[in-house]
Enzyme design. Structure first.
Site, PDB file in Angstrom:
ATOM      1  N   GLY A  61       0.850  -1.187   0.000  1.00 59.31           N
ATOM      2  CA  GLY A  61       0.000   0.000   0.000  1.00 59.31           C
ATOM      3  C   GLY A  61       0.879   1.228   0.000  1.00 59.31           C
ATOM      4  N   GLY A 119       0.671   4.401  -0.723  1.00 58.05           N
ATOM      5  CA  GLY A 119       0.069   5.729  -0.817  1.00 58.05           C
ATOM      6  C   GLY A 119       0.944   6.689  -0.029  1.00 58.05           C
ATOM      7  N   GLY A 163       2.474   4.992   3.293  1.00 57.74           N
ATOM      8  CA  GLY A 163       3.486   3.979   2.984  1.00 57.74           C
ATOM      9  C   GLY A 163       4.752   4.605   2.425  1.00 57.74           C
ATOM     10  N   ASN A 203      -5.852   3.200   9.065  1.00 61.94           N
ATOM     11  CA  ASN A 203      -6.813   3.994   9.815  1.00 61.94           C
ATOM     12  C   ASN A 203      -7.823   3.146  10.565  1.00 61.94           C
ATOM     13  OD1 ASN A 203      -6.654   6.805   9.802  1.00 61.94           O
ATOM     14  ND2 ASN A 203      -7.269   6.902   7.653  1.00 61.94           N
ATOM     15  N   LYS A 221      -6.953   7.964  18.985  1.00 55.99           N
ATOM     16  CA  LYS A 221      -6.964   8.567  17.659  1.00 55.99           C
ATOM     17  C   LYS A 221      -8.404   8.778  17.169  1.00 55.99           C
ATOM     18  CE  LYS A 221      -5.007   8.513  13.107  1.00 55.99           C
ATOM     19  NZ  LYS A 221      -4.315   7.847  12.033  1.00 55.99           N
ATOM     20  N   ASN A 281     -10.712  11.437  14.992  1.00 57.56           N
ATOM     21  CA  ASN A 281     -11.187  11.023  13.666  1.00 57.56           C
ATOM     22  C   ASN A 281     -12.701  10.931  13.560  1.00 57.56           C
ATOM     23  OD1 ASN A 281      -8.963  10.826  11.980  1.00 57.56           O
ATOM     24  ND2 ASN A 281      -8.453   8.759  12.628  1.00 57.56           N
ATOM     25  N   ASN A 316     -13.764  13.776  10.881  1.00 59.90           N
ATOM     26  CA  ASN A 316     -14.013  13.175   9.576  1.00 59.90           C
ATOM     27  C   ASN A 316     -15.509  13.077   9.317  1.00 59.90           C
ATOM     28  OD1 ASN A 316     -11.446  11.970   8.081  1.00 59.90           O
ATOM     29  ND2 ASN A 316     -11.078  11.793  10.267  1.00 59.90           N
ATOM     30  N   GLU A 318     -13.500   5.003   4.569  1.00 59.16           N
ATOM     31  CA  GLU A 318     -13.270   3.923   5.540  1.00 59.16           C
ATOM     32  C   GLU A 318     -14.345   3.933   6.633  1.00 59.16           C
ATOM     33  OE1 GLU A 318      -9.062   5.225   5.930  1.00 59.16           O
ATOM     34  OE2 GLU A 318      -8.583   3.124   5.565  1.00 59.16           O
TER      35      GLU A 318
END
Lengths: 329, 329
Positions: free
Chosen positions: B9, B11, B14, B105, B187, B191, B195, B270
């Site tokens: 991964g 992105g 990573g 995440n 976290k 989030n 989000n 997600e």
């Protein structure tokens, strides 16, 4: 007793019930704004999917309540977001014994009137009806029609029953109740989830809400939250109302809740009367109203960021506007 | 010990952490898709608002994990919505003792790996970092950087500390924790509200959320609900985190939470990893998670009705895309 009646707020609800009273022989005077000239010339037309259509050609309508003068009964069917206007509209209609009957949506309208004009004058009615103003002076009746009517404070009296008979005698269903707040909460069990999710879903109808697995769960949870909140406040409603309301709403098809129509068409939404008051009263009484508060706040935020009608997509603007002013259920 | 490392991964997350490890001398192998040819030719570029920019010109990158073969450490930075692909991607990388470190995440990614490849292999890291892939092979670092790392089950071991030292030695902050789930919930305190409200607000940034009186109230309520849910599950977080997180977020300016960027750009969100798992775990443990569930379900409904990117307004599409992949806070 023959009542002299004034209707303040001649939208779909005011015209529909006013036309029935007038047809039954009552002395009804309408305060009108945009439709005044048209109705003076053409009268009121009621088209219905349930009962016979009818036209009342001669309507006594006015631009100011001063022209109407004192009456026995004021029927208030103004949108609750315009309540401030009542402070000037009502006084010319008052005399000793004048009753104020609010047929408005949500909660807090009766208290608003009581604070300004005295608690004893005030009655309330919950309209379980689906109406749509399709053109100036033309009201389309899509379903239901029952009014649950009671005194703002205390049980029904002779006065309540007399006004109730006036409505029953005009051909609309009217049930006199001893606990107006109970009836208000009962109506909110439907209005809170369906009007709210229709707005938060970006302008969807009740069939779309019920077809969405997540929104159906939220509908039921919100209904239970409203029922429990009413219970904490002393108005017992059965949990079975949840299934009953979902079933009845399934039968409504793709109905567009009134607040959602207001929202997508850029008009004021009765946020405080429908969600704000219910949340505040519940929270003050210590009820668990987390979902209701979240819905209230998300709608308020959405109102601030609302896309104005002229900016909305042609698809949305061209949709069949089956507006429901006071959802029956 | 010298680790052979695979990054699955590649992105922003990573590439950012992989480039640091590589620059520090580690043997890092990147699985890449869209950027493969470009990175083979041009390497990786890290631009940062906090530290010096750097380029790693020679990158060992591959189109399949079979080409990489067995490694000591697999760093998983795939979007959690693509976890199903891991069932085929991981096996070629495994040998006795291979560690799987998920930097993904939300919640549930470690359990997904544990079920398939054995609990003992699995570690997790929470990345408190703001990153943006601005072009093929180019990662922009906007803020923060800390990883909180721990074993999926149980306290930190020598292995945890060794992997932690690997990251610390590469120049990124790394804190080894004895309770990974505690760090995960910590976290989520950020989030879940930011989000979520950014999506439900129709694509707004954190400054817009904090400037809206209703959304600020909801932010705080959701944070408290997450903190209390973590507590019911045995992960004590202080209520003071609410004020602390609001303060830190105010300093972020108009940051666009990653899930909101995914949402408005038409990519997978997600939903399960961030909201679904937290709600389910809380509900199973009997925590009061009404707001969290409502947010989860409203986002799911919104995903179904999402406007595709090609249909979105030019104004929205042309907005400065300050994408944050793993919000630091």
């Amino acid at each position: 007793m023959s009542y002299r009646i004034a209707i303040v707020g001649s939208g779909a609800v005011g015209c529909y019930y006013g036309a029935h009273l007038l047809r039954a022989g009552a002395d009804v005077h309408f305060l009108m704004r945009s439709d005044l000239a048209h109705v003076r010339e053409n009268g009121l037309t009621i088209e219905s999917e349930l009962h016979d259509d009818f036209v009342v050609p001669e309507i006594q309508c006015y631009a100011a309540t001063e022209e109407i003068g004192p009456v026995d009964l004021v029927i208030i069917a103004l949108k609750s977001t315009e309540n401030a206007a009542l402070e000037e509209l009502i006084p010319p209609l008052l005399k000793k014994g004048t009753c104020l009957l609010t047929l408005q949506n949500g909660m807090g309208n009766g208290d608003f009137l009581a604070e300004r004009f005295g608690e004893k004058r005030v009655m309330g009615g919950l309209c379980f009806v689906c109406l749509n103003r399709t053109a100036p002076g033309v009201i389309r009746h899509l379903g239901f029609g029952l009014i649950m009517m009671g005194e703002l404070k205390g049980e029904a009296t002779d006065r309540t029953r007399q006004v109730g008979d006036l409505f029953s005698g005009s051909g609309v269903g009217c049930e006199v109740v001893d606990d107006l707040m109970w009836a208000s909460w009962r109506k909110l069990v439907w209005n809170i989830p369906f009007n709210g999710l229709a707005i938060l879903g970006g302008g969807i109808d009740v069939a779309e809400i019920l077809a969405d697995e997540d929104l159906l769960v939220l509908t039921r949870q919100l209904m239970r939250e409203v029922i429990r909140t009413a219970g904490v406040l002393g108005h017992e409603l059965p949990e079975a109302l949840v299934d009953e309301q979902v079933e009845k709403t399934l039968a409504m098809g793709p109905y567009r809740p009134s607040s959602m129509v207001d929202f997508v068409e850029g008009r004021a939404v009765e946020v405080e009367a429908i969600w704000g008051e219910a949340w505040r009263r519940g929270a003050e009484a210590g009820a668990e109203v987390g979902r209701l508060e979240m819905m209230y706040r998300l709608i308020r935020e959405k109102m601030r960021g609302r896309i104005k009608p002229q900016e909305s997509s042609p698809a949305a603007a061209g949709q069949d506007s089956r507006s429901i002013l006071n959802e029956g259920n």
